[in-house]
Design a protein around this motif. Structure first.
Motif, PDB file in Angstrom:
ATOM      1  N   GLU A 226       1.073  -0.958   0.398  1.00 11.43           N
ATOM      2  CA  GLU A 226      -0.234  -0.142   0.073  1.00 11.43           C
ATOM      3  C   GLU A 226       0.887   1.315   0.186  1.00 11.43           C
ATOM      4  O   GLU A 226       0.847   2.232  -0.437  1.00 11.43           O
ATOM      5  CB  GLU A 226      -1.198   0.113   1.667  1.00 11.43           C
ATOM      6  CG  GLU A 226      -2.077  -0.692   0.958  1.00 11.43           C
ATOM      7  CD  GLU A 226      -2.417  -0.662   2.407  1.00 11.43           C
ATOM      8  OE1 GLU A 226      -2.559  -0.399   3.275  1.00 11.43           O
ATOM      9  OE2 GLU A 226      -4.039  -1.747   2.155  1.00 11.43           O
ATOM     10  N   VAL A 227       1.708   1.485   0.454  1.00 11.75           N
ATOM     11  CA  VAL A 227       2.507   2.645   1.234  1.00 11.75           C
ATOM     12  C   VAL A 227       3.410   2.739  -0.100  1.00 11.75           C
ATOM     13  O   VAL A 227       3.424   3.222  -1.249  1.00 11.75           O
ATOM     14  CB  VAL A 227       4.163   2.029   2.071  1.00 11.75           C
ATOM     15  CG1 VAL A 227       5.151   3.474   1.817  1.00 11.75           C
ATOM     16  CG2 VAL A 227       3.099   2.765   3.500  1.00 11.75           C
ATOM     17  N   ASP A 229       2.613   1.608  -3.803  1.00 11.96           N
ATOM     18  CA  ASP A 229       1.191   1.791  -4.056  1.00 11.96           C
ATOM     19  C   ASP A 229       1.150   4.052  -4.378  1.00 11.96           C
ATOM     20  O   ASP A 229       1.036   4.047  -5.515  1.00 11.96           O
ATOM     21  CB  ASP A 229       0.315   1.250  -4.490  1.00 11.96           C
ATOM     22  CG  ASP A 229       0.136  -0.061  -4.812  1.00 11.96           C
ATOM     23  OD1 ASP A 229       1.522  -0.137  -5.286  1.00 11.96           O
ATOM     24  OD2 ASP A 229      -1.274  -0.983  -4.175  1.00 11.96           O
ATOM     25  N   SER A 230       0.512   3.926  -3.310  1.00 14.82           N
ATOM     26  CA  SER A 230       0.907   5.464  -2.696  1.00 14.82           C
ATOM     27  C   SER A 230       1.471   6.164  -3.339  1.00 14.82           C
ATOM     28  O   SER A 230       1.356   7.069  -3.572  1.00 14.82           O
ATOM     29  CB  SER A 230       0.710   5.682  -0.752  1.00 14.82           C
ATOM     30  OG  SER A 230       1.477   5.702  -0.547  1.00 14.82           O
ATOM     31  N   GLN A 231       2.603   5.602  -3.880  1.00 14.32           N
ATOM     32  CA  GLN A 231       4.019   6.668  -3.992  1.00 14.32           C
ATOM     33  C   GLN A 231       4.335   6.561  -5.515  1.00 14.32           C
ATOM     34  O   GLN A 231       5.291   6.968  -5.469  1.00 14.32           O
ATOM     35  CB  GLN A 231       5.038   6.089  -3.252  1.00 14.32           C
ATOM     36  CG  GLN A 231       5.266   6.493  -2.047  1.00 14.32           C
ATOM     37  CD  GLN A 231       5.533   8.122  -1.074  1.00 14.32           C
ATOM     38  OE1 GLN A 231       5.906   8.934  -1.992  1.00 14.32           O
ATOM     39  NE2 GLN A 231       4.237   8.288  -0.435  1.00 14.32           N
ATOM     40  N   ASN A 232       3.389   5.915  -6.214  1.00 15.03           N
ATOM     41  CA  ASN A 232       3.109   6.087  -7.931  1.00 15.03           C
ATOM     42  C   ASN A 232       4.782   4.958  -7.680  1.00 15.03           C
ATOM     43  O   ASN A 232       5.463   5.197  -8.982  1.00 15.03           O
ATOM     44  CB  ASN A 232       3.610   6.733  -8.168  1.00 15.03           C
ATOM     45  CG  ASN A 232       1.899   6.927  -8.571  1.00 15.03           C
ATOM     46  OD1 ASN A 232       0.937   6.784  -8.168  1.00 15.03           O
ATOM     47  ND2 ASN A 232       1.939   8.208  -8.066  1.00 15.03           N
TER      48      ASN A 232
END
Length: 718
Positions: A226-227, A229-232
């Protein structure tokens, strides 16, 4: 990850059912059906196919794997294999059979001397076969895994013998070739037989905590994904199992208990691009506390087998440690499959130059691997001498491997190919660049011989001091050529050669007749003809006359400005550190081959000492935290200075004998200092030398010990 295999000793599904379960194209499945009329008997072969299928090997390799046990059980010869299955499969199976010579690398020298030569020749052929087609190596590794599984119900002696061979020979080979997927299987199976109690103990500890550990890892993987993905950051995260052997090895290496290990919980991040690897590392370190001493960047500094990945250890919830490995998909494939991932060059999907470079790379890996598995004993020393240390492996323009003695030149290569190629040789190229005839070939060179229309060898090629040819094979072919020439020409040429060499050493040419009885000649013309035709070595004649008539030469020491050893920055490898300044300690002056240890100084980098150095021990007593592991670099080319002292009878000529021995060895004499005790009739001669490594020094000291009257030879520390 490794898939669960359907075929094993206790379970064998019907062949068609098994084949249908493989994720293979229909054309590949049909090739496996066609390869044998009775596939049901090939239990081990089916296991090998599953192992190699996981490595994405080609159809021909899978076919060879399926029928290999059949060929061994029925002892099919090469012609029978070719007739039944084709030439391609035959070559692969012969390559696997040749690898049986691998056992000679690890055997004790308990065989009779007459068998040594045959074993050495077998090992040499094995190495060439391994370089010629690396698929044979992968086949052999798969066969060994199947054998380890098969012997589980055998007696303990059989299990231990197979396990020891796999642990000591085949697992290091898989590691050197970077095939991690096979390496850990070989290690775990072998460890289970060699240390059954320890294996069960660690397996029990893992099982005891499995459910909690798996849930903990699952939660961490979800949070980390999740982390990212949140940072692309384009990357996938998943947990991985820790192999029992690697757990035990780390416990032994770091003297830790099971509870103290950092990487029982392990996670992998597979990124799309290289920059994503470092971006993911930044995210990990920004969100979780990490342990600094457990960080390694093998992307910037790959391991010797080519392994690339970033390793870091973080603290998760409840303060539990988690090892995280970060790599690209390509790095992951290389780490799991290694050299097996590059089999496609056999199908022509890479350029010829790329294929040539791959083969050189494999050759270097294999030659490095043999250093890991070599055992003690006379036979292994002979193997090192005749197969590795004293051999070079070079390539023809077509990519074929040629095995020559170390020190060979382009002319040696030409005469190895064919006598007429050597006779007509008028030039040579290495990797497209013109080189002189005296160039010494290096392992991995690609050699092209330039030839003329007519034979035109030179008598100078036979002169050992000029360095045109090194091998006795080439010299014999040149001698045979000149024997066939006109005797009058040989006499004239021989006279000119001998007169010229005698003048160089201040001997009258007319004294040449004194050598006639020594070389069993009828007259001086026969001696000249023998020299000109190559039957008599010119330097043997010169040395004979020089001993009888030349005045004893004055001792000449090569003037050289005193300096420290020719020490390159890459001569020492500092464990876990990049280009760190290092220097040889002046107190003990270690040489390559001696066990060494590093000491971190203030402002001068790492000082490298012998492990038994007294000054080092005193320093470490005061500052033990400054100790650091260091090793000699591979392919070390630097020269090092050292001093030795020769003690012996104070007799006439002892200094001459000492310096003569040094002159004949591959050692440079920088200076000499001698003292005599007339009362005790003892001479002490101190020699300042420059050597490549401890082997050269030990050889020179052994020769000095053989001098008449010498009682002791030892290395002098400052």
């Amino acid at each position: 990850m490794v898939s669960i295999r359907t075929v094993h000793e206790d379970h064998r599904p019907p062949f068609d059912e098994w084949l249908a379960g493989l994720n293979l194209p229909e054309a590949s499945k049909q090739k496996l059906r066609d390869v044998s009329d009775t596939p049901e008997i090939l239990l081990i072969g089916q296991e090998m196919v599953e192992i190699l299928h996981e490595l994405h090997m080609d159809d021909e390799t899978l076919q060879a794997a399926l029928i290999y046990p059949y060929c061994e059980v029925h002892q099919l010869d090469e012609q029978q294999i070719t007739e039944q299955f084709g030439e391609g499969i035959q070559k692969l199976i012969v390559g696997v059979r040749r690898m049986d010579a691998i056992k000679s690398l690890h055997s004790r020298a308990n065989s009779k001397k007459k068998n040594d030569e045959e074993q050495i020749d077998n090992v040499r052929r094995m190495l060439l076969a391994m370089v010629e087609d690396v698929r044979a190596v992968v086949l052999k590794l798969a066969e060994r895994i199947c054998t380890l599984q098969k012997v589980k119900n055998e007696d303990e002696e059989t299990r231990v013998l197979v396990a020891r061979e796999c642990a000591n020979i085949y697992a290091p080979l898989a590691n050197r070739l970077g095939i991690g997927q096979l390496k850990w299987e070989l290690e775990d199976h072998s460890f289970r037989y060699l240390h059954p109690n320890t294996y069960k103990q660690i397996a029990g500890l893992l099982d005891e905590r499995r459910s909690d550990r798996e849930q903990y890892i699952e939660d961490f993987v979800e949070e980390l994904q999740e982390v990212l993905d949140s940072q692309n950051i384009k990357a996938k995260v998943y947990g991985r199992p820790k192999h029992i052997y690697s757990i035990w090895k780390k416990m032994q290496k770091k003297h830790l208990n099971f509870e103290q290990l950092y990487d029982i919980r392990a996670v992998r991040i597979i990124a799309d691009r290289l920059q994503d690897c470092y971006a993911a590392l930044g995210v990990v370190h920004a969100n979780w506390k990490h342990i600094r001493n457990e960080f390694d960047d093998y992307i910037a500094t790959p391991k010797p087998n080519g392994y690339q990945s970033i390793h870091t250890v973080t603290l998760g919830k409840q303060g539990k440690t988690i090892e995280i490995q970060i790599r690209t998909a390509k790095m992951h494939e290389d780490a799991e499959l290694g050299v097996a991932a590059h089999w496609r060059y056999k199908e022509g999907t890479t350029s010829s130059r790329s294929a040539y470079e791959e083969r050189i790379n494999w050759l270097r890996k294999i030659l490095l691997w043999q250093e890991e598995v070599a055992d003690s004993g006379d036979l292994v020393e002979e193997l090192r001498s005749q197969v590795f240390d004293d051999r070079v492996y070079v390539f023809t323009p077509k990519g074929d491997v040629v095995d020559l003695p170390l020190g060979s030149t382009p002319l040696d290569f030409a005469y190895y190919i064919h006598s007429n190629v050597g006779h007509r040789c008028n030039g040579a190229k290495i990797a497209g660049r013109i080189v002189p005839f005296t160039y010494q070939l290096q392992t991995g060179d690609q050699v092209e011989i330039l030839t003329g229309k007519h034979s035109n060898p030179s008598r100078d090629w036979m002169h050992p001091g000029l360095g045109y040819v090194y091998s006795s094979r080439a010299r014999a072919k040149i001698q045979t050529y000149f024997k066939k020439q006109d005797k009058d020409k040989n006499q004239q040429a021989g006279k000119e050669l001998l007169d010229r060499e005698l003048v160089k050493v201040n001997i009258e040419p007319k004294l040449a007749s004194e050598a006639i009885p020594r070389f069993n000649m009828q007259n001086l013309d026969d001696l000249y003809a023998g020299i000109g035709g190559g039957d008599v070595r010119i330097m043997q004649v010169v040395h004979y006359l020089q001993q009888k008539y030349a005045p004893e030469p004055e001792l000449k020491i090569r003037a050289k400005k005193p300096q420290s050893a020719k020490f390159k920055k890459d001569s020492i490898v500092v464990e876990g550190v990049g280009n760190l300044l290092s220097q040889i300690a002046g107190c003990c002056q270690p040489l390559p081959g001696e066990e060494i240890m590093g000491y971190i100084t203030q402002g001068r980098g790492v000082s490298v000492h012998r492990e038994d150095c007294e000054q080092l021990n005193n320093l470490l007593d005061q500052h033990p935290e400054r100790q650091i592991d260091v090793n000699w670099a591979n392919n070390l080319q630097a020269a090092f200075q050292t001093k030795i002292q020769v003690v012996g009878e104070d007799r006439d000529g002892i200094l001459r004998d000492v310096t003569t021995v040094i002159a004949n060895e591959q050692v440079t004499l920088l200076g000499v200092n001698s003292n005599s005790d007339t009362k005790l009739n003892i001479a002490k001669i101190e020699l300042n030398l420059e050597v490549k490594n401890l082997t050269y020094l030990s050889k020179a000291m052994s020769r000095l010990n053989l001098i008449k009257g010498v009682t002791d030879v030892f290395k002098v520390d400052k």
